[in-house]
Design a protein around this motif. Structure first.
Motif, mmCIF file in Angstrom:
data_model
loop_
_atom_site.group_PDB
_atom_site.id
_atom_site.type_symbol
_atom_site.label_atom_id
_atom_site.label_comp_id
_atom_site.label_asym_id
_atom_site.label_seq_id
_atom_site.Cartn_x
_atom_site.Cartn_y
_atom_site.Cartn_z
ATOM 1 N N SER A 97 0.926 -0.952 0.010
ATOM 2 C CA SER A 97 -0.094 0.079 -0.052
ATOM 3 C C SER A 97 0.908 1.348 -0.022
ATOM 4 O O SER A 97 0.265 2.345 -0.483
ATOM 5 C CB SER A 97 -0.772 0.195 1.098
ATOM 6 N N THR A 98 2.268 1.193 0.455
ATOM 7 C CA THR A 98 2.944 2.478 0.534
ATOM 8 C C THR A 98 3.739 2.482 -0.985
ATOM 9 O O THR A 98 3.775 3.527 -1.509
ATOM 10 C CB THR A 98 3.879 2.070 1.536
ATOM 11 N N THR A 99 4.241 1.518 -1.263
ATOM 12 C CA THR A 99 5.037 1.582 -2.505
ATOM 13 C C THR A 99 4.398 1.303 -3.849
ATOM 14 O O THR A 99 4.844 1.491 -5.041
ATOM 15 C CB THR A 99 6.421 0.698 -2.323
#
Length: 112
Positions: A11-13
């Motif tokens: 979900s971040t990268t």
């Protein structure tokens, strides 16, 4: 029997998550029986995502729960995954006015 294909991404990268575990349960019940084809060859449950974060299975028409977990990711539970071969003819083809209603969104089953 319908084929379900999806992928897991960080979900971040946004990068794919390889080797994540995807447990497929009958909604509200036990582990589902999964197939590689139309009900002949069973496959392992839970599934493991490939190098692109993808996973796929076939299962009988019904409602399922997916539990996705793995190293360095938060466990996610996705409820009410509906698998159907053909959309019922009586489904509305426009967005229902109330939430939580099924409708035929251009040939894809959607929930309002």
């Amino acid at each position: 029997m319908m084929k379900y294909i999806n992928s897991v991404a960080n979900s971040t990268t946004g990068l794919p998550v390889q080797n994540a575990s995807v447990q497929v349960n009958i909604q509200g019940g036990a582990a589902a029986t999964l197939y590689a084809d139309d009900g002949v060859t069973t496959i392992a449950n839970p599934l493991t995502t490939d190098a692109n974060g993808q996973y796929a299975f076939k299962a009988a028409d019904g409602t399922y729960q997916l539990i996705i977990s793995g190293n360095n990711i938060a466990t996610q539970t996705i409820n009410n995954v509906l698998l159907v071969d053909a959309l019922p003819a009586d489904l509305p083809t426009s967005l229902p006015a109330t939430s939580g209603k099924l409708w035929n969104n251009g040939g894809a089953l959607s929930v309002s």
